[in-house]
Design a protein around this motif. Structure first.
Motif, PDB file in Angstrom:
ATOM      1  N   ILE A   1       0.827  -1.211   0.000  1.00 20.18           N
ATOM      2  CA  ILE A   1       0.000   0.000   0.000  1.00 20.18           C
ATOM      3  C   ILE A   1       0.861   1.260   0.000  1.00 20.18           C
ATOM      4  O   ILE A   1       0.513   2.263  -0.616  1.00 20.18           O
ATOM      5  N   THR A   2       1.990   1.249   0.703  1.00 21.17           N
ATOM      6  CA  THR A   2       2.823   2.442   0.809  1.00 21.17           C
ATOM      7  C   THR A   2       4.216   2.194   0.246  1.00 21.17           C
ATOM      8  O   THR A   2       4.741   1.075   0.292  1.00 21.17           O
ATOM      9  N   GLN A   3       4.799   3.263  -0.274  1.00 22.26           N
ATOM     10  CA  GLN A   3       6.195   3.282  -0.668  1.00 22.26           C
ATOM     11  C   GLN A   3       6.847   4.488  -0.002  1.00 22.26           C
ATOM     12  O   GLN A   3       6.294   5.595  -0.046  1.00 22.26           O
ATOM     13  N   THR A   4       8.006   4.274   0.606  1.00 28.10           N
ATOM     14  CA  THR A   4       8.663   5.325   1.374  1.00 28.10           C
ATOM     15  C   THR A   4      10.059   5.591   0.831  1.00 28.10           C
ATOM     16  O   THR A   4      10.796   4.660   0.479  1.00 28.10           O
ATOM     17  N   LYS A   5      10.399   6.866   0.769  1.00 31.05           N
ATOM     18  CA  LYS A   5      11.718   7.293   0.308  1.00 31.05           C
ATOM     19  C   LYS A   5      12.171   8.445   1.197  1.00 31.05           C
ATOM     20  O   LYS A   5      11.388   9.362   1.473  1.00 31.05           O
TER      21      LYS A   5
END
Length: 296
Positions: A248-252
């Motif tokens: 559901i999420t992608q983090t950078k």
């Protein structure tokens, strides 16, 4: 210690109630005899009171209210020797939770008797300071609608819930061009795109569980426009520290970013809605604000 307490009389359960405000003032004087307490009178007033406290050499300005009051207070303290301290008195209390402040006022006051100073990062979005979160997407749209309805007296959790439920089925994500730290542009169409200095919106809803107030970076979190059943099943995971099913999420992690979206952009700063045109610039300012953590 020389302290100034800055109280939003309309925050949380106070709601302008004179008896409750008097009781809170008495509790402050019991714990900090002679402390100065000021009531905010309009939006932006907390910033003026905090700036004045710094000019007068106060050790700390103590914001009593929700994330909006805390944000305003911080704006008057960035770059000064005066610390920001917090007594949570809002609904979600996201930043107070990040600092580890107890949610009960008597306990919070007691835990500030011997504070632990530290330096905290702040974020900027189009020049405006944010402490916890800023971003674009569905939650910014909901915040804008809620603000507009509030002008007609519609406040509280039930109107907010109704707006949120309706928007969840009607919101259409925008195509964004996003550039981070000088890298090539990415095209994305997220349900929401958040720049997180702290971990959560409030009430322990952690959008960025790995974010830190002191790491010199922001966590850029893109929430996918997934099918509604996936979002519903994933929702409980946001109250945990790590588990995020279905991708559901992608983090950078980023230090600066730019969002291009031709036309009107609705965004939020620590939950407060804003509008601009065409572009948003986001950056982190490491160790820009002195804060008081509660004693252990």
């Amino acid at each position: 210690m020389k302290l100034r307490f800055i109280l939003n009389p309309h925050s949380g359960k106070l709601n302008g109630n004179a008896d409750k405000i008097s009781a809170l003032a008495a509790a402050i004087q019991l714990n900090f005899p002679g402390a100065d307490m000021r009531l905010t009178q309009a939006p932006g007033h907390a910033t003026e009171l905090a700036r004045e406290a710094a000019q007068q050499g106060c050790d700390a300005a103590v914001a009593i209210g929700g994330d909006g009051t805390i944000n305003e207070t911080a704006r008057g303290l960035v770059g000064t020797a005066t610390a920001l301290a917090v007594i949570p008195h809002g609904s979600g209390n996201g930043f107070a939770r990040e600092l580890g402040m107890p949610l009960l006022v008597p306990e919070a006051l007691a835990r500030l008797q011997k504070p632990r100073p530290t330096m905290c990062d702040v974020g900027r979005i189009n020049g405006e300071l944010f402490l916890n979160l800023a971003g674009v997407g569905i939650e910014a749209d909901i915040a804008w609608q809620f603000m507009e309805q509030g002008k007609n007296g519609a406040r509280g959790m039930w109107p907010y819930f109704k707006i949120g439920a309706k928007t969840a089925f009607t919101y259409k994500p925008h195509m964004l061009r996003v550039q981070t730290d000088g890298q090539p542009e990415e095209f994305m169409e997220p349900l929401t795109l958040v720049f997180a200095n702290g971990r959560q919106y409030g009430s322990n809803f952690k959008i960025a569980p790995e974010a830190s107030l002191t790491d010199g970076e922001l966590d850029m979190v893109a929430v996918a426009d997934a099918p509604k059943w996936k979002l519903a099943l994933a929702a409980p995971s946001f109250f945990t520290d790590h588990w995020r099913p279905f991708g559901i999420t992608q983090t950078k992690r980023v230090k600066q970013a730019r969002i291009i979206q031709p036309g009107e952009i609705v965004y939020h700063i620590d939950g407060e809605p804003r509008k601009t045109q065409d572009r948003l610039d986001i950056a982190v300012e490491p160790a820009a604000l002195r804060v008081w953590l509660p004693c252990l």
